[in-house]
Structure formats: C-alpha cells, structure tokens
Scaffold this motif. Sequence first.
Motif, PDB file in Angstrom:
ATOM      1  N   SER A 278      60.872  27.649  42.351  1.00  0.00           N
ATOM      2  CA  SER A 278      60.146  27.573  43.622  1.00  0.00           C
ATOM      3  C   SER A 278      60.961  28.243  44.727  1.00  0.00           C
ATOM      4  O   SER A 278      62.172  28.470  44.589  1.00  0.00           O
ATOM      5  N   TRP A 279      60.277  28.551  45.802  1.00  0.00           N
ATOM      6  CA  TRP A 279      60.936  29.119  46.969  1.00  0.00           C
ATOM      7  C   TRP A 279      61.983  28.152  47.525  1.00  0.00           C
ATOM      8  O   TRP A 279      63.096  28.560  47.879  1.00  0.00           O
ATOM      9  N   VAL A 283      65.887  29.109  48.066  1.00  0.00           N
ATOM     10  CA  VAL A 283      66.531  29.113  49.382  1.00  0.00           C
ATOM     11  C   VAL A 283      67.745  28.195  49.373  1.00  0.00           C
ATOM     12  O   VAL A 283      68.812  28.551  49.899  1.00  0.00           O
ATOM     13  N   ASN A 304      60.439  36.107  47.826  1.00  0.00           N
ATOM     14  CA  ASN A 304      59.535  34.968  47.705  1.00  0.00           C
ATOM     15  C   ASN A 304      58.576  35.194  46.538  1.00  0.00           C
ATOM     16  O   ASN A 304      58.616  36.226  45.852  1.00  0.00           O
ATOM     17  N   VAL A 338      60.561  32.570  41.997  1.00  0.00           N
ATOM     18  CA  VAL A 338      61.129  33.547  42.929  1.00  0.00           C
ATOM     19  C   VAL A 338      62.347  34.186  42.268  1.00  0.00           C
ATOM     20  O   VAL A 338      62.983  33.596  41.380  1.00  0.00           O
ATOM     21  N   THR A 412      62.113  29.271  56.301  1.00  0.00           N
ATOM     22  CA  THR A 412      60.784  29.164  55.690  1.00  0.00           C
ATOM     23  C   THR A 412      59.687  29.182  56.739  1.00  0.00           C
ATOM     24  O   THR A 412      58.631  29.802  56.546  1.00  0.00           O
ATOM     25  N   VAL A 415      59.201  32.810  57.729  1.00  0.00           N
ATOM     26  CA  VAL A 415      58.478  33.565  56.700  1.00  0.00           C
ATOM     27  C   VAL A 415      56.984  33.296  56.799  1.00  0.00           C
ATOM     28  O   VAL A 415      56.156  34.224  56.810  1.00  0.00           O
ATOM     29  N   ASN A 416      56.613  32.048  56.882  1.00  0.00           N
ATOM     30  CA  ASN A 416      55.197  31.685  56.951  1.00  0.00           C
ATOM     31  C   ASN A 416      54.549  32.218  58.220  1.00  0.00           C
ATOM     32  O   ASN A 416      53.409  32.706  58.195  1.00  0.00           O
ATOM     33  N   TYR A 436      54.413  40.157  51.850  1.00  0.00           N
ATOM     34  CA  TYR A 436      55.432  39.471  51.047  1.00  0.00           C
ATOM     35  C   TYR A 436      56.788  39.651  51.715  1.00  0.00           C
ATOM     36  O   TYR A 436      56.970  40.538  52.563  1.00  0.00           O
ATOM     37  N   THR A 437      57.756  38.816  51.327  1.00  0.00           N
ATOM     38  CA  THR A 437      59.000  38.709  52.089  1.00  0.00           C
ATOM     39  C   THR A 437      60.190  38.504  51.162  1.00  0.00           C
ATOM     40  O   THR A 437      60.072  37.879  50.106  1.00  0.00           O
ATOM     41  N   HIS A 438      61.349  39.013  51.590  1.00  0.00           N
ATOM     42  CA  HIS A 438      62.613  38.653  50.944  1.00  0.00           C
ATOM     43  C   HIS A 438      63.676  38.416  52.012  1.00  0.00           C
ATOM     44  O   HIS A 438      63.539  38.872  53.151  1.00  0.00           O
ATOM     45  N   SER A 451      59.957  41.300  55.887  1.00  0.00           N
ATOM     46  CA  SER A 451      58.595  41.210  55.363  1.00  0.00           C
ATOM     47  C   SER A 451      57.957  42.586  55.260  1.00  0.00           C
ATOM     48  O   SER A 451      58.159  43.453  56.109  1.00  0.00           O
TER      49      SER A 451
END
Length: 561
Positions: A278-279, A283, A304, A338, A412, A415-416, A436-438, A451
Amino acid sequence: MRRWNGWGDESVRATLAPEALAFLREAVGTPQPVPDAELAAVCAGIPDSRLPPHPLVDTAPEARLRSSLGQSLGDWIALRFGALPRVSDGVAHPTHRAEVRTLLDWAQAVGALVIPCGGATSVVGHLTPEAAEPRPVLTLNLSRLRAMTRLDAEAQLATFEAGVLGPDLEAQLRAQGLTLGHFPQSFEQASLGGWVVTRSSGQQSLRYGRAEAWFAGGTMLAPQAEWTIPPLPASSAGPNLREWVLGSEGRLGVLTDVTVRVTKLPEVERFVGVFFPSWEAGVAATRELAQSKLGGLSMLRLANAVETRTTLKLAGLAGAIARLERYLGWRGCGDGKVLLFVGLTGSAAQVHATEREARSLWRRHGGVGTGTVLGRKWAAKRFAGVYLRNALWDAGFMVDTMETAVPWGRTTVMVNAIETAGREALAAMGERCHAYTHLSHVYSTGSSVYSTFVLRVGACAQESRARWLALKVAVTQAIVAQGGTVSHQHGVGRDHAPYLGAEKGTAGLAAIDALIAHADPHGLLASGNLRPAVDRRFSGLPSSVRAEVSKPSGSPPRPHP
C-alpha cells in the motif's frame, strides 16, 4: 541535431506499445493527433529583428526561435502548432567571459533586454520574452562556454564554464576518476549554470546533494560589476554570496564560471526495486530509510499505485509483467501496490552493509524486494524516458508535470490535493486526465511530490492551451493552499512568479526586489523571471535610444497562470 519542437536529439525515436496506447485511451479518451507545424513556415512568420547589427549576434529566425522557448507544455503547444509567442530579436553565443561582458555592455548601450540561456530545458517559462516588453531582446546563449578550466584534485574542486551540459561535464570528470553526481532527468540537455541558478536537484541527491550542496563558488557578471565567489570550505563572514546566486534565475547577472565540489567515482552502484502492499506502507518505509542516515543510500524514489500501474503498463513487456504481478500478489502486493527504487552507491562494503540494513527495514513494512532487474531497466532509461513525451504527442496526448515539497506529515494530503485539482480542472472542461505521482527526492524532514498529468491534445493551439492553463492554475493553487513550495527543483520562471509571495511573504519579496535593483539598477535583465519586471528601462539610457525602446512590440499578449 537537437529537435526544435520537442525533447532531445531528433534522431532518437521513442515508441509506445499497443497495450500502452490502449491503456491511455481508456484513461483519458481517444485523442485526435494534430499535424505539426513545419519549421520553415514557423520561421517565416517571425518578425524582423529590432536589434542593430553586431558581429556576435545572430538575428536569423531559426536561431532566435531555438533559444526563445523551453520544454514546458505551454512551450510545446506553441511550437507544435506554430502559434508562437514573442521570440527574442537576436541570439549571441559567447565563447569566453570577455565576450559576455562585451555583449552586456552593448545591450545596455542600445537599450536591449538580456535573457540568459543555458540548455533551454526550462519548464516554467524562463526563456520567452514578455509580449509587452517594449525593448528589443537579446538571448545570451552560453552553450559554447563548456570547458573545465581548473581541477584541484586534492581539494576535490572543479571549475567549469557555466554552459557545459551534463554529459560533457561528467565525461571530463570521469576521465579523472571523479563525478559531480548531479543527474536530473534533463541531464543530457541541461547546463551547469542553469542547475545553479534554479537550485536544481538530481535523482541521486540523497548522496550527492542538491545544487546548494555542491555549488562552491564562481563568477557572475552583473550588469555593472563582477561577482567573484571563492570556493571556501566554510565561512562565517556575513551572508553567503553563494546563496544570492543560487536561485537567481538570471535576474542578478550572468553566471559564467562555476566551481563545484566533486567526489571520487563510486566502486559500486545498484538500483533495487521494492514493492509494498500500500501507499501508506511505502511512505512509512521511505521516511524511515531517509531518516536512517545510511551512508550507502543515493536515491529513494517511491511511486504511488497509479504511477506503479502506469509504469508496468507502459513497459511493453506484457508476459514478463504478468508473471511479476502473479508473484507479487502471492507475496501480498496486489492492486494497491507501490514501487520504491532504492539507489545504493559507494564502496562494495558500504553498499553491502546498507542494503542489508535497508532490506531489514523495508521487510518490516511488508516490502518485497525484486532485485536489480527493474532497477537496471530504470537506470538504463533514466534520461531516455522523457523522449516518451514526443511519442505521446504524436499519438495525440500531451504531458505536464507539477512538483513541490512538504514535511512528511502532509505528503499524502498533498498528493491527493494535487491529483484531485488536476482531474477536476479538466472535468470542468469536459475532459479527463490521467494523474499519478512519485516522491522523487526525500529528506529527513519531508519529501518532494512530483505529479504527472496526461491529457488529450486539443484540436488547435487555443484549445490545447486552455486545457494546460486550467490544469496549471488549479494544481498550483492546490499546492499553495496545502503549504507546499511553488518549486522544489525547477525554479520559478515567469509561470510560477505570481505565487512566490505565498512562500516568501511581503517582506521577503521586498528584499528580493531590493537585491535585484542593486545588482541591475537599469533593468537590463528584467525578464520577469522570479519577480515581475520593474520599469527601469529609461534609467541611465542615452537619450538617443529612449524613443526606440519605448515603442510597443505589437506582439499579441501571452496569457499566464
């Protein structure tokens, strides 16, 4: 030959697998590719130069075009459709520092504005003149200033001319068994001076540091002075002038020479792929690794779930990926998995010890190591991946990226916020985007957030630009609202300048303006990068040129976020 309307060498062609195209069509809709404008036609529409002749200045339309736009999505839209903003009136390619001074003095005498240019990889609007700028514009392209002029191997200090590009810089150092270790994605096309004045961060900055860590000193030619910053190991003698040059973005002067701190080439370098269920688990593991201070870590790059899925889809190896996914599912990493790339760099003993400790840590968070197979593939294409932008555009998709940095507790949420803002901005226009993001860079206290947004090219430049601006404004406002920096690694340019006050405050902006006014009292470098240009163009100019510089350009305005 460098491509004039896209990324990189025009002989390099990236391709997209059929399953990758199908994946993107499902995500954002079926695009309608649009034919590119022809270079000859675009150049034919460029107005005549308003600069007087000078032996060092090229006023040919193509030369001016190639130095007047960077690599932002807005720049791509202008170039691909041939819907140009204003371009510079001339380009100079000085071959030594004395010519830079000559050109600055000449530009001041004829009432021109000067915009420095390195590798022309800016993604925040550094290079294009303001449409309303009344003066002729000279682009000072430093790409011929690329020599290593001094190497102090004992102190591990190397001095380069500021226009040197990444591969040439590393080649000169590696011949001596040394490296700078600065590897941003734009490494192949970006310049050393550009890295300094935008506070660049390379992919392995966890080991080698950001620009502020390896920039030791150098020479900057301000309009009426020369700044020489000695490469001292440390000093408590008042404010550090290095900090005035870092992030100055061409507003204080032209950086001509850069002294950098270098290190010996590592004995071993490995990139390991680790999947988490999971994310949240990814993290937590990434934060603990960053705070562990393990000496052999050079990179922690966490994607992610959407980016992980996109990476696997775009890889084009359907059979191998299917087998990998079955294995990961058996190990507890299913749909929400992830991917973390762990860079390990140093001596053989250091890398071995670091990997052992890191493996113990990531296993506590459910991490599943997959060895170096994925890591080797990533490293082999770390600078080639950006060529996919060319292939995506040809297929009817355009790509933009946004980046910031926040403390760990807000990662987080940021990111959202970013991804939601992008999706909602496009939805309001009846469009979809694939977001999408890293986390591209990590620190003990927090992380960057990087992103990517894939959306459809519009039917025309105006429609495409409207989509880009809606995305850009919404995401940047979300970043500011969540307390993130307006730029972690790309600089401010003109595109992000309106949002700088949220980070610096009124007093901070006033201090920056005062510094600019001190270094450039007549506005010779008042491009609008970093801070809006203050109209000082008549101050100190001979009366014979005042009438000329006050003439309007006649160019259409270029909207900005």
